[in-house]
Design a protein around this motif. Structure first.
Motif, PDB file in Angstrom:
ATOM      1  N   ALA A 109       0.841  -1.200   0.000  1.00  0.00           N
ATOM      2  CA  ALA A 109       0.000   0.000   0.000  1.00  0.00           C
ATOM      3  C   ALA A 109       0.871   1.243   0.000  1.00  0.00           C
ATOM      4  O   ALA A 109       2.089   1.173   0.213  1.00  0.00           O
ATOM      5  CB  ALA A 109      -0.924  -0.003   1.210  1.00  0.00           C
TER       6      ALA A 109
ATOM      7  N   THR B 234      -2.472  -5.830   4.239  1.00  0.00           N
ATOM      8  CA  THR B 234      -1.312  -5.102   3.711  1.00  0.00           C
ATOM      9  C   THR B 234      -0.012  -5.720   4.216  1.00  0.00           C
ATOM     10  O   THR B 234       0.160  -5.932   5.420  1.00  0.00           O
ATOM     11  CB  THR B 234      -1.362  -3.623   4.123  1.00  0.00           C
ATOM     12  OG1 THR B 234      -2.605  -3.057   3.695  1.00  0.00           O
ATOM     13  CG2 THR B 234      -0.214  -2.851   3.497  1.00  0.00           C
TER      14      THR B 234
ATOM     15  N   CYS C 140       4.077  -1.019   3.341  1.00  0.00           N
ATOM     16  CA  CYS C 140       3.514   0.304   3.101  1.00  0.00           C
ATOM     17  C   CYS C 140       4.625   1.284   2.769  1.00  0.00           C
ATOM     18  O   CYS C 140       5.621   1.377   3.498  1.00  0.00           O
ATOM     19  CB  CYS C 140       2.727   0.811   4.303  1.00  0.00           C
ATOM     20  SG  CYS C 140       1.963   2.428   3.988  1.00  0.00           S
TER      21      CYS C 140
END
Length: 206
Positions: free
Chosen positions: A4, A93, A96
């Motif tokens: 992400a 996720t 990130c």
């Protein structure tokens, strides 16, 4: 792997005076649109979150398929925006990438190299230019709890400095892609075609 992106666009532009730097135009469009558009259309990120308290930025994020997230604590420092973005990450996720919205010259090639290195190594990824750390930095899931707990001015740099044995440095040549804009001098240099002076090791790191 689900990687992400969190784009930090809730800063107060203190070094720019009364001007909101993210609204300054670069190549005919507001600065913030460059980063949001690049990240959202790159095809590299499973989710894109834009931390902002401004309606026009939030609206643009939505048109790009990104999720706007407010940060009522933005005045307390960038760490609160990193935390707000981290708390909005979907449960699935794996990594990130944390971006600042004042880097309008980043390229898809740079992002692809960083994300692929993260997925290959499973470590924290920090780009470096001439020995100077830059953003976006990428954190694997095991550090999300620390990201969510950040407050005040110190962002992700405070986390990876505690885990240098888990950092992979990715070196890039010093060129325009890595210029961010914090002051009127930075902006004037950019629009005049000059490059701002080399920035210090803390500049632009979330």
């Amino acid at each position: 792997m689900h990687t992400a992106a969190v784009i930090l666009a809730a800063g107060l532009s203190r070094r720019m005076g009364k001007t909101d730097k993210l609204k300054l135009h670069i190549d005919g469009i507001p600065m913030y649109q460059h980063v949001i558009s690049l990240v959202a259309t790159s095809g590299l990120f499973s989710d894109v979150i834009v931390v902002t308290n401004q309606r026009d930025i939030a609206a643009f994020a939505q048109t790009c398929g990104a999720q706007p997230v407010e940060n009522p604590l933005a005045e307390q420092g960038q760490g609160t925006s990193v935390a707000a973005g981290a708390r909005a990450l979907p449960e699935d996720t794996d990594f990130c990438a944390f971006f600042t919205a004042d880097q309008p010259f980043l390229t898809k090639e740079i992002l692809k190299k960083l994300t692929s290195t993260a997925e290959q190594t499973g470590n924290i990824i920090v780009p470096r230019v001439g020995g100077v750390p830059k953003s976006p930095c990428i954190f694997p899931k095991r550090f999300f709890a620390q990201c969510k707990a950040l407050s005040g001015e110190k962002g992700g740099k405070g986390i990876y400095q505690q885990h240098l044995d888990e950092v992979v440095w990715v070196d890039f040549p010093d060129n325009k892609a890595w210029r961010d804009i914090d002051t009127a001098g930075d902006y004037n240099a950019i629009i005049s075609g000059a490059l701002p002076q080399k920035q210090d090791a803390t500049h632009g790191i979330p």
